[in-house]
Motif scaffolding. Structure first.
Motif, PDB file in Angstrom:
ATOM      1  N   ARG A 130      63.514 -17.235 146.979  1.00 21.66           N
ATOM      2  CA  ARG A 130      62.531 -18.244 147.390  1.00 21.66           C
ATOM      3  C   ARG A 130      61.211 -17.579 147.792  1.00 21.66           C
ATOM      4  N   TYR A 131      61.324 -16.470 148.518  1.00 17.36           N
ATOM      5  CA  TYR A 131      60.117 -15.739 148.929  1.00 17.36           C
ATOM      6  C   TYR A 131      59.371 -15.202 147.716  1.00 17.36           C
ATOM      7  N   LEU A 132      60.087 -14.575 146.799  1.00 18.78           N
ATOM      8  CA  LEU A 132      59.445 -13.978 145.624  1.00 18.78           C
ATOM      9  C   LEU A 132      58.794 -15.054 144.744  1.00 18.78           C
ATOM     10  N   THR A 133      59.406 -16.233 144.681  1.00 20.94           N
ATOM     11  CA  THR A 133      58.808 -17.343 143.931  1.00 20.94           C
ATOM     12  C   THR A 133      57.503 -17.787 144.587  1.00 20.94           C
ATOM     13  N   TYR A 189      43.835  -6.236 147.016  1.00 15.79           N
ATOM     14  CA  TYR A 189      44.829  -5.483 147.773  1.00 15.79           C
ATOM     15  C   TYR A 189      46.052  -6.345 148.073  1.00 15.79           C
ATOM     16  N   VAL A 190      45.801  -7.566 148.583  1.00 15.13           N
ATOM     17  CA  VAL A 190      46.911  -8.467 148.925  1.00 15.13           C
ATOM     18  C   VAL A 190      47.665  -8.888 147.668  1.00 15.13           C
ATOM     19  N   ASN A 191      46.947  -9.030 146.564  1.00 11.48           N
ATOM     20  CA  ASN A 191      47.577  -9.399 145.300  1.00 11.48           C
ATOM     21  C   ASN A 191      48.543  -8.316 144.831  1.00 11.48           C
ATOM     22  N   GLY A 192      48.257  -7.061 145.199  1.00  6.30           N
ATOM     23  CA  GLY A 192      49.144  -5.960 144.833  1.00  6.30           C
ATOM     24  C   GLY A 192      48.789  -5.364 143.495  1.00  6.30           C
ATOM     25  N   SER A 201      60.455  -4.134 136.853  1.00  7.63           N
ATOM     26  CA  SER A 201      59.081  -3.619 136.836  1.00  7.63           C
ATOM     27  C   SER A 201      58.585  -3.384 138.244  1.00  7.63           C
ATOM     28  N   MET A 202      59.014  -4.240 139.175  1.00  5.91           N
ATOM     29  CA  MET A 202      58.633  -4.044 140.567  1.00  5.91           C
ATOM     30  C   MET A 202      59.389  -2.868 141.171  1.00  5.91           C
ATOM     31  N   LEU A 203      60.651  -2.750 140.813  1.00  5.29           N
ATOM     32  CA  LEU A 203      61.458  -1.666 141.361  1.00  5.29           C
ATOM     33  C   LEU A 203      60.902  -0.308 140.964  1.00  5.29           C
ATOM     34  N   SER A 204      60.274  -0.237 139.781  1.00  8.72           N
ATOM     35  CA  SER A 204      59.713   1.033 139.318  1.00  8.72           C
ATOM     36  C   SER A 204      58.609   1.533 140.232  1.00  8.72           C
ATOM     37  N   LYS A 205      58.024   0.626 141.052  1.00  9.25           N
ATOM     38  CA  LYS A 205      56.953   1.036 141.953  1.00  9.25           C
ATOM     39  C   LYS A 205      57.475   1.958 143.061  1.00  9.25           C
ATOM     40  N   ILE A 206      58.733   1.768 143.431  1.00 11.08           N
ATOM     41  CA  ILE A 206      59.278   2.633 144.487  1.00 11.08           C
ATOM     42  C   ILE A 206      60.216   3.698 143.907  1.00 11.08           C
ATOM     43  N   ASP A 223      57.511  -6.066 148.137  1.00 14.07           N
ATOM     44  CA  ASP A 223      57.976  -6.821 146.972  1.00 14.07           C
ATOM     45  C   ASP A 223      59.030  -6.029 146.203  1.00 14.07           C
ATOM     46  N   ALA A 224      58.791  -4.739 146.033  1.00 13.88           N
ATOM     47  CA  ALA A 224      59.723  -3.899 145.288  1.00 13.88           C
ATOM     48  C   ALA A 224      61.058  -3.777 146.012  1.00 13.88           C
TER      49      ALA A 224
END
Length: 279
Positions: A130-133, A189-192, A201-206, A223-224
């Motif tokens: 729900r948060y990610l949406t 910045y807030v947009n990321g 794709s988000m997980l690749s950031k960390i 987010d990641a």
């Protein structure tokens, strides 16, 4: 007797000079110096959310100098009346953007509060989804606002470089540009830096590859981390994630307060310009 630096409004309407009257008040020099400093600092890359609060404080100080400047009689007389409507419209757009950013930040803070509460209680995947949406919808709104901002900045930059633009009008337009530039940097910045097209794709950031490292900010990191939980990857970093969320919530709240003060500052400057127009 030395010639007066004051000029008639009729002459000013056709003035092409970009210099202030020769015998300027000391406030003019102070204003120029502070504007130059703010312009220089605006080129710096912010490394954390709290740094935007500091930059916003510097900008608010610049508006204090601007208010002092607009009270000077020779500056008021050096203001081409036909340009005041353009300036007023520009500051109205800045106010609208500031209000939109305040609302977006308020939503970001509320979403983090809700998620933090859910993580403390249940740690359910539904809450994370729900948060990610909600975050994805917020990012779309920010991207639209960023597009509008770029268009406004392009028009302002073109207007400020016209040869018939007087010095004071040009500098007041520069302030609008610097302000919009800070808003653009904050929204970006807030947009990321990452895309939310997929959890991986988000997980690749960390978890960057050895051949390519991606610089991510605190919004990307949260987010990641959430995407990694959603993908059922084993992690023991719930407490660390909650600490990140609490810290971000506090920083967003401070920034919200700064934007509220700055919003009132913008209104005051616009009122001063209206007073010049009406007199």
């Amino acid at each position: 007797m030395a010639p007066s630096p004051l000029r008639s409004k009729t002459t000013l309407k056709h003035a092409r000079s970009r210099s202030f009257p020769p015998r300027s008040h000391p406030i003019v020099s102070q204003f120029d110096e502070h504007l130059s400093r703010v312009k220089s600092s605006s080129e710096a890359t912010s490394s954390c959310l709290s740094s935007f609060t500091c930059r916003l404080g510097d900008l608010e100080n610049l508006f204090d100098y601007t208010e002092d400047l607009l009270q000077l009689q020779h500056i008021q007389q050096a203001m081409p009346l036909e340009k005041l409507d353009e300036l007023l419209e520009g500051y109205l757009k800045v106010l609208d953007v500031c209000a939109a950013i305040k609302n977006l930040l308020s939503n970001e803070k509320q979403n983090r509060q809700d998620l933090l509460s859910a993580l403390r209680r249940r740690r359910t995947m539904d809450d994370i989804s729900r948060y990610l949406t909600s975050r994805k919808k917020s990012k779309k709104m920010m991207q639209k606002l960023l597009k509008d901002l770029k268009s406004i900045m392009k028009k302002n930059n073109f207007a400020s470089k016209k040869p018939e633009t007087s010095a004071i009008v040009g500098e007041l337009q520069d302030i609008q540009l610097v302000t919009l530039g800070l808003f653009k940097a904050l929204l970006s910045y807030v947009n990321g830096t990452g895309s939310q097209s997929s959890s991986w794709s988000m997980l690749s950031k960390i978890m960057p590859s050895k051949s390519e490292e991606v610089e991510a900010n605190e919004f990307d990191n949260v987010d990641a981390a959430l995407c990694s939980l959603l993908s059922h990857i084993k992690t023991s970093k719930y407490e660390e994630l909650q600490n990140q969320l609490r810290e971000m919530e506090a920083n967003i709240e401070v920034l919200e307060e700064g934007l509220e003060c700055f919003f009132r500052r913008l209104i005051k400057t616009r009122v001063s310009l209206l007073n010049i127009l009406n007199h």
